[in-house]
Scaffold this active site. Sequence first.
Site, mmCIF file in Angstrom:
data_model
loop_
_atom_site.group_PDB
_atom_site.id
_atom_site.type_symbol
_atom_site.label_atom_id
_atom_site.label_comp_id
_atom_site.label_asym_id
_atom_site.label_seq_id
_atom_site.Cartn_x
_atom_site.Cartn_y
_atom_site.Cartn_z
ATOM 1 N N LYS A 243 0.506 -1.634 -0.020
ATOM 2 C CA LYS A 243 0.338 0.128 0.375
ATOM 3 C C LYS A 243 0.773 1.302 0.464
ATOM 4 O O LYS A 243 0.566 2.059 -0.490
ATOM 5 C CB LYS A 243 -0.764 -0.022 1.274
ATOM 6 C CG LYS A 243 -1.466 1.241 1.696
ATOM 7 C CD LYS A 243 -2.681 1.100 2.413
ATOM 8 C CE LYS A 243 -3.159 3.202 2.752
ATOM 9 N NZ LYS A 243 -3.516 2.620 3.883
ATOM 10 N N ASP A 262 -7.124 0.238 0.577
ATOM 11 C CA ASP A 262 -7.283 0.057 2.333
ATOM 12 C C ASP A 262 -7.961 -0.395 2.765
ATOM 13 O O ASP A 262 -8.995 -1.181 1.328
ATOM 14 C CB ASP A 262 -6.713 0.839 3.037
ATOM 15 C CG ASP A 262 -8.205 2.687 2.332
ATOM 16 O OD1 ASP A 262 -8.739 2.295 1.579
ATOM 17 O OD2 ASP A 262 -7.996 3.702 2.639
#
Length: 343
Positions: A243, A262
């Site tokens: 991420k 996310d």
Amino acid sequence: MVAKQITQLKPKIEPSIGWIDLHIPATELRLNPTLTCGQAFRWKQTGPDEYTCAIWNHVIDIKQTPATILYRTLGTISPASPDIETSLRDYFQLDTSLVKLCQEWVKVDPDFADLQQTQNGVRMLRQPVIETLFTFIASSNNNIKRITMLVDRLCQRFGKPIETQTKGTFYTFPNIEDIAQCTDIEDTFKEMGFGYRAKYYAATIRYLVDTHECPEKFLIGLRQKPLEEARKELLKLSGVGPKVADCICLMALDKPDAVPVDTHIWQVAQKRYVPRLVGNGNSNSKGKVGGSVIAMAEDKAEFVRELAQQLAAGKKAPSVKSYEMAQQLIIALFGPYAGWAQG
């Protein structure tokens, strides 16, 4: 022993200039929430609709008006960017029309028409690479307020001060070489409050300094590399997971198709897009999002079905494989600016 703060000469205050018009309407850029939503962490609100930051060795003041965006400089040290307007237009990526992108996204998801009304002018930044790397290493399991505090401490310790006549002192973001002069980087970061992340910064700084003659040049060079190659290089750095790597690619490395996944984006894929696209699960089916029909090739239909099956199994967070499938799904829907769309 923790290294002491580097003594710096007090820079001369340069006179500020008057406000200059960027000629950008609110439909293309709204400073709030663009500067406050968790992309950048160094812009300080210093007045109504007014934000200030030390960047490119200037203290830049920008202000939202009903009709446009204004900017001015409040202080400068050498060497400084000679063309502030060009730098700002690059930073806000103003050559990319957000209005036109939204018009394309509405064809895929009609709810973007409503988002245009409530979130218009919220756009992706093109930030300095070192700053983006360091701020997003601090972002995991953290919040905007605390990240901002930590970044402020880092800049005050290692950055260069620029004084202004009316708004106090602002600090530039430090370069890696200055931080690397510390005899114990990890202890220094712990002292500043970075906690367990301190070891990530120490390892990343040492790796970049030891393997690249100019770490910043190497990282900027990733802008010219394909997304997968840039991501692969970033994942070599301590504290950088998938991420964080995608955030850096999206916000600093010219990869608008990078989609950081996310929990929120995972849930959007799960609840909004997967059910509409999977339909009855036929491999040659067509999916609908709103009123738009999207034809899916066999390989796309397969990974959409697999993603839906993993979601149905009750996974609360994506695995590495399904993370990639969620990215591919959003890219398939929203195209080369998928990262902007999910943001």
